[in-house]
Design an enzyme around this catalytic site. Structure first.
Site, mmCIF file in Angstrom:
data_model
loop_
_atom_site.group_PDB
_atom_site.id
_atom_site.type_symbol
_atom_site.label_atom_id
_atom_site.label_comp_id
_atom_site.label_asym_id
_atom_site.label_seq_id
_atom_site.Cartn_x
_atom_site.Cartn_y
_atom_site.Cartn_z
ATOM 1 N N SER A 14 -83.217 7.814 8.021
ATOM 2 C CA SER A 14 -84.304 9.023 7.228
ATOM 3 C C SER A 14 -83.320 9.441 6.024
ATOM 4 O O SER A 14 -84.380 10.145 4.948
ATOM 5 C CB SER A 14 -83.695 10.361 8.007
ATOM 6 O OG SER A 14 -82.550 10.152 8.345
ATOM 7 N N ARG A 15 -82.525 9.099 5.358
ATOM 8 C CA ARG A 15 -82.230 8.859 3.924
ATOM 9 C C ARG A 15 -80.912 7.478 3.726
ATOM 10 O O ARG A 15 -81.388 6.750 4.186
ATOM 11 C CB ARG A 15 -81.180 10.603 4.545
ATOM 12 C CG ARG A 15 -81.704 11.453 4.480
ATOM 13 C CD ARG A 15 -80.501 12.915 4.563
ATOM 14 N NE ARG A 15 -80.269 12.922 6.441
ATOM 15 C CZ ARG A 15 -78.471 12.597 6.027
ATOM 16 N NH1 ARG A 15 -77.968 12.810 5.631
ATOM 17 N NH2 ARG A 15 -78.364 12.835 7.599
ATOM 18 N N ASP A 63 -80.949 9.639 19.001
ATOM 19 C CA ASP A 63 -79.592 9.485 18.646
ATOM 20 C C ASP A 63 -78.455 8.206 19.650
ATOM 21 O O ASP A 63 -78.688 8.215 20.657
ATOM 22 C CB ASP A 63 -78.415 10.541 20.140
ATOM 23 C CG ASP A 63 -77.363 10.575 19.657
ATOM 24 O OD1 ASP A 63 -76.918 9.662 19.289
ATOM 25 O OD2 ASP A 63 -76.797 11.846 20.690
ATOM 26 N N ASN A 90 -77.236 1.042 10.848
ATOM 27 C CA ASN A 90 -77.004 1.505 10.019
ATOM 28 C C ASN A 90 -76.399 2.779 10.447
ATOM 29 O O ASN A 90 -76.025 3.651 9.699
ATOM 30 C CB ASN A 90 -78.254 1.777 8.603
ATOM 31 C CG ASN A 90 -78.232 2.618 7.890
ATOM 32 O OD1 ASN A 90 -77.462 2.418 6.856
ATOM 33 N ND2 ASN A 90 -78.777 4.183 8.061
ATOM 34 N N SER A 142 -67.839 -1.185 6.281
ATOM 35 C CA SER A 142 -67.905 0.050 4.983
ATOM 36 C C SER A 142 -66.857 -1.246 4.130
ATOM 37 O O SER A 142 -65.438 -1.577 4.941
ATOM 38 C CB SER A 142 -67.210 1.200 5.635
ATOM 39 O OG SER A 142 -67.017 1.474 4.036
ATOM 40 N N TYR A 155 -63.347 7.033 10.573
ATOM 41 C CA TYR A 155 -63.816 6.255 9.688
ATOM 42 C C TYR A 155 -63.557 4.795 9.706
ATOM 43 O O TYR A 155 -64.784 3.779 9.948
ATOM 44 C CB TYR A 155 -64.588 6.878 8.299
ATOM 45 C CG TYR A 155 -65.523 6.484 7.746
ATOM 46 C CD1 TYR A 155 -67.031 6.272 8.891
ATOM 47 C CD2 TYR A 155 -65.292 5.607 6.709
ATOM 48 C CE1 TYR A 155 -67.685 5.303 7.306
ATOM 49 C CE2 TYR A 155 -66.705 4.560 6.423
ATOM 50 C CZ TYR A 155 -67.447 5.182 6.700
ATOM 51 O OH TYR A 155 -68.991 4.529 5.943
ATOM 52 N N ALA A 157 -61.563 2.815 10.241
ATOM 53 C CA ALA A 157 -61.237 2.256 11.814
ATOM 54 C C ALA A 157 -62.724 2.041 12.570
ATOM 55 O O ALA A 157 -62.439 0.850 13.285
ATOM 56 C CB ALA A 157 -60.368 2.956 13.196
ATOM 57 N N ILE A 188 -71.910 4.178 -2.597
ATOM 58 C CA ILE A 188 -73.458 4.156 -2.744
ATOM 59 C C ILE A 188 -73.415 5.757 -2.847
ATOM 60 O O ILE A 188 -72.860 5.916 -2.273
ATOM 61 C CB ILE A 188 -73.259 3.345 -1.701
ATOM 62 C CG1 ILE A 188 -73.336 1.946 -1.347
ATOM 63 C CG2 ILE A 188 -75.240 3.018 -1.807
ATOM 64 C CD1 ILE A 188 -73.355 0.444 -2.481
HETATM 65 P P1 NAP Z 1 -76.369 8.801 5.050
HETATM 66 O O1 NAP Z 1 -76.969 9.296 3.499
HETATM 67 O O2 NAP Z 1 -75.515 10.297 5.230
HETATM 68 O O3 NAP Z 1 -77.317 8.834 6.094
HETATM 69 C C1 NAP Z 1 -77.008 8.849 7.343
HETATM 70 C C2 NAP Z 1 -78.763 8.667 8.454
HETATM 71 O O4 NAP Z 1 -77.621 7.880 9.523
HETATM 72 C C3 NAP Z 1 -78.857 9.270 8.302
HETATM 73 O O5 NAP Z 1 -80.658 8.742 8.250
HETATM 74 C C4 NAP Z 1 -78.930 10.086 9.976
HETATM 75 O O6 NAP Z 1 -80.008 10.878 10.620
HETATM 76 C C5 NAP Z 1 -78.569 8.861 10.666
HETATM 77 N N1 NAP Z 1 -77.972 9.179 11.901
HETATM 78 C C6 NAP Z 1 -76.371 10.089 11.954
HETATM 79 N N2 NAP Z 1 -76.266 9.945 12.887
HETATM 80 C C7 NAP Z 1 -77.094 9.806 14.367
HETATM 81 C C8 NAP Z 1 -77.243 9.377 15.606
HETATM 82 N N3 NAP Z 1 -76.275 10.147 16.415
HETATM 83 N N4 NAP Z 1 -77.944 8.658 15.649
HETATM 84 C C9 NAP Z 1 -79.089 8.612 14.686
HETATM 85 N N5 NAP Z 1 -79.155 8.208 13.956
HETATM 86 C C10 NAP Z 1 -78.594 9.126 13.091
HETATM 87 O O7 NAP Z 1 -75.059 8.155 4.992
HETATM 88 P P2 NAP Z 1 -75.627 6.333 4.001
HETATM 89 O O8 NAP Z 1 -74.963 7.191 3.084
HETATM 90 O O9 NAP Z 1 -77.495 6.007 3.529
HETATM 91 O O10 NAP Z 1 -74.997 6.047 4.763
HETATM 92 C C11 NAP Z 1 -75.791 4.755 5.897
HETATM 93 C C12 NAP Z 1 -74.539 3.440 6.689
HETATM 94 O O11 NAP Z 1 -74.475 2.422 5.999
HETATM 95 C C13 NAP Z 1 -73.850 4.129 7.621
HETATM 96 O O12 NAP Z 1 -72.948 3.507 8.639
HETATM 97 C C14 NAP Z 1 -72.034 4.315 5.976
HETATM 98 O O13 NAP Z 1 -70.907 4.601 6.844
HETATM 99 C C15 NAP Z 1 -72.584 3.030 6.069
HETATM 100 N N6 NAP Z 1 -71.768 3.227 4.430
HETATM 101 C C16 NAP Z 1 -71.821 3.849 3.089
HETATM 102 C C17 NAP Z 1 -71.512 3.594 2.408
HETATM 103 C C18 NAP Z 1 -71.711 4.993 0.962
HETATM 104 O O14 NAP Z 1 -70.693 4.728 0.106
HETATM 105 N N7 NAP Z 1 -73.107 5.440 1.185
HETATM 106 C C19 NAP Z 1 -70.229 2.719 1.655
HETATM 107 C C20 NAP Z 1 -70.523 2.141 3.222
HETATM 108 C C21 NAP Z 1 -71.032 1.933 4.232
HETATM 109 P P3 NAP Z 1 -80.195 11.854 10.109
HETATM 110 O O15 NAP Z 1 -80.713 12.115 8.509
HETATM 111 O O16 NAP Z 1 -81.946 12.451 11.153
HETATM 112 O O17 NAP Z 1 -79.964 12.891 9.779
#
Ligand code: NAP
Length: 247
Positions: A14-15, A63, A90, A142, A155, A157, A188
């Protein structure tokens, strides 16, 4: 089109990074089942972006930490499409704090979503991929799972756990032509990193050789490569996309 006729499931679409990946795979011809946890308005924006890119998408609210919800959703996707060729795990959350301030609930929530969720979704989908004798699985780890970060112990871990899981699954599923790889992004620009104070973001950017945070679309290009035929001989790998902050 690289993914014509394929069906993909992207969790947390979704995001942020998940949405960028869902849109990129759909633009290459995949029908994308886009999962979200509760933010329906954002999920609908993802669907609109998929359609604007000329692609096809379906929304699935569940979920990832609930076995019942995961199994029902995977059944629903199979009823609709008959197969799942690509899985992008993701969905993820952060609960950042110094160890002394982290609670047991923080630990449970992060591990439940980031690690147990990935286990449940992979288990449900790989059963189908084994039957198909083909599949592509990409897990979002990550850079902090590789190098650690003060204030992100739980996180980090969970993200390090994803690396062990990825390598084990790559070994288990290789004989069925299913590849399993991890992407380890650095910082990111998404809502996850928008939550960091401005001063922290500036300090982090200074530690990145390329001097900036990455964009979700840049991570999506790497995911596209890993799920495409071009990556048929790549499995069990952790690929960094971090502007050089970890080498
Ligand atoms: P984000 O913008 O916070 O989006 C998180 C997404 O996960 C949303 O679509 C959310 O859905 C969904 N979500 C959360 N809990 C959930 C659950 N229990 N069941 C199903 N969906 C769930 O995160 P992002 O920054 O794009 O990160 C995406 C992935 O990349 C994550 O695994 C994160 O750890 C990893 N990552 C991110 C970064 C960074 O810098 N951004 C760096 C390294 C790794 P809703 O919208 O419905 O809440």
């Amino acid at each position: 089109m690289l993914l014509s006729g394929k069906t993909a499931l992207v969790t947390g679409a979704s995001r942020g990074i998940g949405r960028a990946i869902a849109v990129r795979l759909a633009a290459e011809g995949a029908c994308v089942a886009a999962n979200y946890a509760g933010n329906e308005a954002a999920a609908k924006e993802t669907l609109a972006a998929i359609e604007a890119a000329g692609g096809r998408g379906l929304l699935f609210r569940f979920d990832v930490g609930s076995a019942t919800e995961v199994d029902a959703a995977v059944k629903g996707i199979l009823a609709e499409r008959g197969r799942i060729d690509i899985l992008v795990n993701n969905a993820g959350i952060t609960r950042d704090n110094l160890l002394m301030r982290l609670t047991e609930e923080d630990f449970d929530e992060v591990v439940r979503t980031n690690l147990k969720g990935l286990f449940l979704v992979t288990k449900a989908v790989s059963r189908q991929m084994i039957r198909q004798r083909c599949g592509r699985i990409v897990n979002l780890s990550s850079v902090v799972g590789e190098m650690g970060n003060a204030g992100q112990s739980v996180y980090a871990a969970s993200k390090a756990g994803i690396i062990g899981f990825t390598k084990s699954m790559a070994r288990e599923l290789a004989s069925r032509e299913v590849t399993v790889n991890a992407i380890a992004p650095g910082f990111i620009t998404t809502e996850m990193t928008d939550r960091l104070p401005e001063a922290t973001r500036k300090e982090f950017a200074e530690r990145i050789p390329l001097g900036r945070f990455g964009a979700p679309a840049e991570v999506a290009e790497l995911a596209l490569f890993l799920v495409s035929d071009a990556a048929a001989y790549v499995t069990g790998q952790v690929i960094g996309i971090n502007g050089g902050m970890y080498m």
